[in-house]
Write an enzyme that holds these catalytic residues in place. Structure first.
Site, mmCIF file in Angstrom:
data_model
loop_
_atom_site.group_PDB
_atom_site.id
_atom_site.type_symbol
_atom_site.label_atom_id
_atom_site.label_comp_id
_atom_site.label_asym_id
_atom_site.label_seq_id
_atom_site.Cartn_x
_atom_site.Cartn_y
_atom_site.Cartn_z
ATOM 1 N N GLY A 158 0.823 -1.200 0.000
ATOM 2 C CA GLY A 158 0.000 0.000 0.000
ATOM 3 C C GLY A 158 0.858 1.250 0.000
ATOM 4 C CB CYS A 159 0.226 4.650 -1.265
ATOM 5 S SG CYS A 159 -1.452 4.932 -0.673
#
Lengths: 339, 339, 339, 339
Positions: free
Chosen positions: D144-145
């Site tokens: 995920g970012c």
């Protein structure tokens, strides 16, 4: 207030919260209605309206709206007539939608489709004769946001015949003018960092409204090339208006100064200064700057407006004030929130 | 590279970092010079140029710049001639300033003041005959950012005589076009949330440059009403270009398609689509959309460009490629960074 | 008003324009002074203050400021003492600078350098006992913007001993908090599209001010890790405040509800809602949301404020109202301008 | 490429367009699929991908995706498993969704609901041992970012035991991380001019992913207080990471320098410099700045990343490169587009 969870509704409520007749008890904020948001707290939608945070939205029906002295409509185009018809003539109805702005049914059909609902007094007191019309009206059509700034920026020059009746308007708007319904092209990711032309080639629905008002003012048909542009701000429209002229800047300034000498919400900037939207945010003002480019033989007039205030909710309250016999400027800010 | 700590300098360095001739060893990034920032690390100024972060800026002097095959100048207007004159004719000098763009000394004096330095080949290969001129040049004047998009958006219609030679250009630009020198009116607080017209009435310095190129293309004097507008983005210019026409959209599209069929950096959008600056950020592309508004009898052509890439640094590298006999498009992005 | 062309000055003037005592004639806006901008029209600097556009700025000297009942100072740090000392004790002096906020001279010297000018009553009426102190004061030090939101967001939990006295504050601010002096790192081109940490590691000058107020409230030393972040907005600060806790959300909410039950400018959001700066722009409100993360054993309290209103000019007017015996909330908006 | 009309899909395509194996013919961009947008031109959705503008989107089905050597999945959470199961083991599947990131099924169920699909090698080569795992994998879960920047900013300090295993992360993100599905709270009008905390109190779905990686690195449970904040940018995340420490800045810098000495996409800033998102836009870089605040006894480490590049699409391509035996950094920009 019908459509209270939208941007127009929120703006009218913001202005009413600061209206002096609220403090004095002559004004009360009655039912707040919505479509899909009915049943929820206003604070979920307009988090900036702290004093009204716990008000609950009701369904937009004639029954709920009945019994108010004034009803503001902030509904999608085409939905105002049904509600308005169900309200008695003694109720002042102020419609922020487009339904009752156009005079020519053919134009309505060409730009909006379907049948024309009718024509109500146009809620722009600055137009010649309009202040009286609004004062005596029970139904008022609030002008569109682009038309407000375009018309007021061009009106004196056209009315005085100082420019050719063929104008080019390029107007940059923030996104709140497009409403609050979620669409991909209005997402922050799409808008931030970008400037986008849309409705190019005369197809934007505000084109006939601008044309109507300017042609009426000039007493002859005015050709309008109107190009709207979406910019990464929330509020504000800047309209650059260009027309051929052989008049001098002094002649042009003179007619604007005369036309707007007594207008409380039009501010003519000194020569050499030009407006920006940032200075009118939150106000009911239109700021106008004027120039003549002798090389190209054009007048370039630039106007700035807050699309939600003077461009919608402010004009609605200004019209209400007139229709109720209150001071025209009551509750309408003339000082912006900047920077 | 003279003026390496400014925005034009940073953009040229960004493009050179990705140039295939750097990887192959045929290109080396030599001295980086600056004015007041000399002595500091490049990484303090251009934090995005990670591979060059520890390069140290030298003074901008002819001595430091001597010995390079190519010198890019990103200097304030009026400072290029002294440097260029001190460099040998065998050095390719690519000037991002305005000093050598105008053909008419009177126009230079009227808009910039002082004496005209001369005229160099204009680094816009898309103009008729210009590709050859640039290929053979030792000195190249990179076009201004507003002129780049304005000229390319209007050129085919004017050259073909399909529109009247009187055009209205309203162009919205991000702030990077105004450079990196600190000024109150360019502070984020003043710019964010606002849209501002400036240089209204034909006084912007890019006006004569646009007029010159369009008049040459049309082989007759073209009247240009040019209004620049500052919008809250960093990069990108959108130019809306309006002119009276009796041509149809099909006729107009045909001349654009023909004019730009082989141009690698001009993208004509399908009918009904219009450009936005967000799609060209970081690219050397100009995206153009066309429409005809039959009611007002106007063509509205809209062009978008990244003012720092195709509008400055990309045109500089494109010109260098041509002058060195390399592939014109080497190192020049055609895919943007969006959203 | 000294420093009228800066952002704090503009905000105080904005609020005074809407103050009810102006309309009633009990309040008049006297001399407006500036440094380098003296001699110019106010309208050149604050284009949003339409009613004051033609006022001319005078020099900031004790002579010009003498003869007013109230003097607001919006000067660079270190310049307030000289002016204040020259004004009689009967003049109410409200200083928006940092000079008189800190109690400990050693902290002043460590963070600002030079000698400490003294300590004035701290213009935050929400602190225990402070409302009375301000009401009786002739000199008032307006709190800093970061301290305002940080202190009010953490105060009840620390005062009640519900969290450990070691807090982590990460606060995002728009650029107007950094003032109007032009600097490269505040240019729109540098700020738009970017989020930047600065003053990391406890070196920001607001750190000792926050520490002082929280330690006083908790009656023991509070460790403060404060990290400011610059975001691309003009106005608004959002402070996320984290501290270890073993208390439940209900216990924490209870102390906040009690602490702020009668505060007109603190709005506690319902459980599960968290503030955003957009809802407080233009208001004197602080909006606070509370949560407990049981997994990590932390309270996360989030506060939002308009740095120019409650964070500077609003607190100044609120303090003036108290000191003059007027209604504390007169002229102070509780409804924001959104979206 | 499944999900080609979304932001992750667009970013992967942007990077593939610039991949050197495309020019050499070893890489081809095969079928592009979508859900509701199937049947439309890619140019309608990703206007910045000029070379692919006329590609037509197909339906996202296993049949359409079969026959490719590599399949990227950019689908809503929970939809990847069905597609992946229908593809042969010889197809390299790189999933940008969350479905296969978590090791603990209970955490999946707690944060996402439903059954856990499984765990794939985690596409973050910078984690100890992970580069080899990715190189040998046929299925890869892209991080995920928020986790990408949070983990890389904290990892060396936690792995070396230099900070307490209880960290406070406040991370500001642009809106593109929230995807392209239209929602009111992501409209430009709501986002511009505002900063908003959300998912406060440990409820954001990236919390267990961060906790998992940090706990693995530290070989003991790490408490994570994670607060995400939405800021008005399109791209970029800035993570401020605070933890108690008794180590000196020199000790901390030493472990970071050693940990990242050979990492091509981690840039450690010089002492006293801190990152901003603006410098990493469009790149696969993580920029990290370090400080120790001795007063509060905390380390504050700040990291910046482009959520769409290193935070999604860049990590996907980096993982693909490793899995195919290509150069890890091929096609991955290390120079940003700024300002």
């Amino acid at each position: 207030m019908a459509g209270a969870s939208g941007y127009a509704g929120g703006e009218i409520l913001r202005l009413l919260c600061g209206h002096p007749r609220l403090a004095s008890g002559e004004l009360e904020i009655g039912s707040l209605t919505a479509g899909g948001n009915a049943g929820s707290r206003l604070g979920e939608h307009h988090r900036h309206l702290f004093p009204l945070a716990d008000r609950v939205l009701e369904e937009t029906t004639p029954e709920v709206l009945a019994g108010h002295d004034v009803v503001f409509l902030g509904l999608p185009h085409g939905q105002s007539a049904v509600i308005a018809d169900a309200l008695p003539p003694s109720t002042l109805v102020v419609d922020c939608g487009a339904d009752f702005r156009l005079e020519d049914p053919a134009e309505w059909t060409a730009y909006y489709g379907g049948d024309h609902a009718g024509t109500w007094p146009y809620g722009m007191p600055e137009l010649p004769g309009n202040r009286d019309r609004i004062a005596g009206a029970g139904r008022i059509a609030v002008p569109g946001c682009y038309p407000t700034v375009s018309i007021l920026t061009l009106l004196p020059a056209l009315a005085a015949g100082l420019v050719e009746p063929a104008v080019t308007i390029v107007a940059m708007s923030g996104t709140s003018g497009a409403g609050r319904a979620p669409k991909v092209n209005l997402l922050a990711s799409e808008v931030i960092g970008s400037v986008r032309a849309y409705g190019v080639g005369g197809v934007h629905r505000h084109t006939p409204e601008i044309t109507q008002a300017l042609s009426n003012a000039a007493s002859l048909p005015v050709g309008v090339s109107f190009t709207p542009v979406l910019v990464p701000t929330s509020r504000g429209i800047l309209a650059t208006c260009t027309a051929r002229t052989s008049a001098s800047i002094d002649e042009i300034r003179a007619v604007y100064e005369k036309a707007y000498a007594d207008e409380p919400f039009v501010h003519l900037l000194p020569e050499g200064e030009f407006p920006e939207t940032g200075s009118v945010i939150g106000t009911n003002m239109v700021a106008i700057g004027l120039s003549v480019d002798e090389r190209s033989g054009t007048m370039v007039a630039v106007g700035a407006v807050d699309n939600l205030t003077k461009g919608t909710g402010g004009a609605a309250v200004q019209s209400m004030n007139l229709a109720l016999g209150w001071g025209e400027g009551e509750g309408l800010p003339t000082v912006g929130v900047a920077p």
